[in-house]
Design an enzyme around this catalytic site. Structure first.
Site, PDB file in Angstrom:
ATOM      1  N   SER A  70      -6.218   4.723   2.658  1.00  0.00           N
ATOM      2  CA  SER A  70      -6.277   4.149   1.305  1.00  0.00           C
ATOM      3  C   SER A  70      -6.107   2.645   1.228  1.00  0.00           C
ATOM      4  O   SER A  70      -6.274   2.076   0.146  1.00  0.00           O
ATOM      5  CB  SER A  70      -5.252   4.833   0.401  1.00  0.00           C
ATOM      6  OG  SER A  70      -5.669   6.145   0.104  1.00  0.00           O
ATOM      7  N   THR A  71      -5.801   1.987   2.316  1.00  0.00           N
ATOM      8  CA  THR A  71      -5.885   0.521   2.305  1.00  0.00           C
ATOM      9  C   THR A  71      -7.315   0.100   1.979  1.00  0.00           C
ATOM     10  O   THR A  71      -7.559  -0.999   1.475  1.00  0.00           O
ATOM     11  CB  THR A  71      -5.403  -0.061   3.642  1.00  0.00           C
ATOM     12  OG1 THR A  71      -4.025   0.305   3.816  1.00  0.00           O
ATOM     13  CG2 THR A  71      -5.511  -1.568   3.685  1.00  0.00           C
TER      14      THR A  71
END
Length: 392
Positions: A70-71
């Protein structure tokens, strides 16, 4: 011995941060990882070390990249902010202005900003949708356009773990006529010389580190901290008839996964590329001699959108700005030097933190996954050392 596994450079001022990074290996917390920080646009820490595979046969090299889950969302959000700064995208406008089909299901008033702040009421798919389906852009976006929100949009956040990138990405595609991965590459990564990909070319596969699943049963619904929300068939049907979406890291090693554009979760890069890209936000829209946004456009990331218990993340209190969480926040248990700090991270432990007042960007990327929703003590201890050095 752990020091022998760590390579790269760190300014003398940040020697404690290098020691903290090396300690992660000495204590058996890491297999392979990278960490990078910039201050005022200059790189002050660029370290990597360990192994790119669980068997410890491939060293983690300077150009090793890894799926940071999710970065990736921070990159997709940055692309949307760039389009907004140019006047091509109005973040306050209804999504349906750009994506007419999205108005179905009572979503005609949902705004682009609500997509960016996880408050659109679309944290998953009502129809059965598997991790294999995540490589099917048309199916993912068609189903999201058709369904109704699970709560009144704009009244609460509920982490859009996988859907966020498809929602923002489809708006980007409708505005530009290009896929979100293409826009990100052409408008952000290439101008900055940043080795981050949303849709990895096959020729780069040899550089990818192997993610290592956390010990024990695979986490369900993306992470064990995720709450169940009734009526979301966000999961595969198991043989016993129950439902769970198990994030299988073995799938991340497939060409189908790596090559697809899943702008929430399948970005590939390293700490250097993440910190280099976010130096743009840290430094008023410019980095590496290139201006991508105006200063006002960069600082829009700080605009509060929603605050309160997150409906998906088990009621954790979160303040969301435009595409990033705003510090202070329980998800970032490290006190930043300034309140004008934004962050987000990836399941397993990757993390990106930007302090717009101290003009710093920080990134951590690794292959040994933890059960944390984002970040973890491995990255937090290095970040504490950096911030302590800046305050000295």
């Amino acid at each position: 011995m752990a020091q022998d596994l760590v390579h790269g450079v760190a300014d003398d001022r940040f020697a404690a941060a290098r020691e903290a990074f090396a300690a992660n290996f000495a204590e058996g917390r890491e297999i392979g990882a990278s960490v990078c920080a910039t201050v005022g646009g200059e790189t002050v820490i660029d370290l990597w070390g360990g192994w790119a595979d669980a068997a410890r046969t491939r060293p983690w090299r300077r150009d090793t990249i890894v799926n940071v889950f999710s970065t990736t969302k921070t990159m997709t959000a940055l692309a949307a902010l760039l389009l907004a700064d140019r006047g091509d995208l109005d973040l306050a406008a209804p999504v349906a202005r750009y994506w007419p089909e999205f108005a179905a299901g009572g979503k005609d008033r949902v705004t682009v900003a609500q997509l960016l702040s996880h408050s659109a009421g679309l944290p998953g798919w009502r129809e059965p949708f598997s991790q294999d389906d995540a490589v099917d852009w048309d199916k993912a976006t068609r189903l999201l356009a058709a369904q109704a929100p699970l709560w009144e949009p704009g009244t609460a956040s509920g982490y859009h773990a996988y859907t966020h990138g498809f929602l923002i990405g489809e708006v980007i595609r409708r505005v530009t006529g290009r896929s979100p991965g293409t826009v990100f590459r052409q408008e952000i990564a290439e101008p900055l010389g940043a080795d981050f990909w949303i849709g990895l070319p096959e020729g780069e596969d040899h550089r990818v580190a192997e993610l290592v699943q956390p010990p024990g049963p695979a986490p369900e619904a993306g992470a064990v901290e995720m709450a169940e929300i009734p009526s979301i068939a966000f999961r595969d049907t198991r043989p016993d008839g129950s439902r769970a979406w198990r994030v299988d890291v073995a799938q991340t090693r497939t060409r189908a996964w790596r090559g697809a554009e899943i702008p929430s979760v399948n970005g590939h890069g390293n700490a250097r590329s993440i910190a280099r890209i976010h130096a743009v936000l840290a430094n008023g829209g410019a980095a590496g001699g290139r201006r991508l946004l105006s200063e006002a456009g960069a600082r829009r990331v700080l605009e509060p959108q929603i605050e309160g218990p997150d409906l998906v993340m088990r009621g954790i209190g979160v303040r969301f700005g435009l595409g990033f969480a705003l510090a202070p926040c329980a998800l970032l248990p490290v006190t930043p030097p300034s309140p004008n700090t934004v962050f987000w991270g990836g399941g397993g432990g990757s993390l990106a933190v930007i302090d717009l007042d101290a003009r710093t960007s920080f990134a951590y990327a690794m292959n040994r996954m933890d059960r944390a929703l984002m970040g973890e003590e491995r990255s937090f201890r290095v970040l504490r050392a950096i911030w302590a050095a800046l305050a000295a």
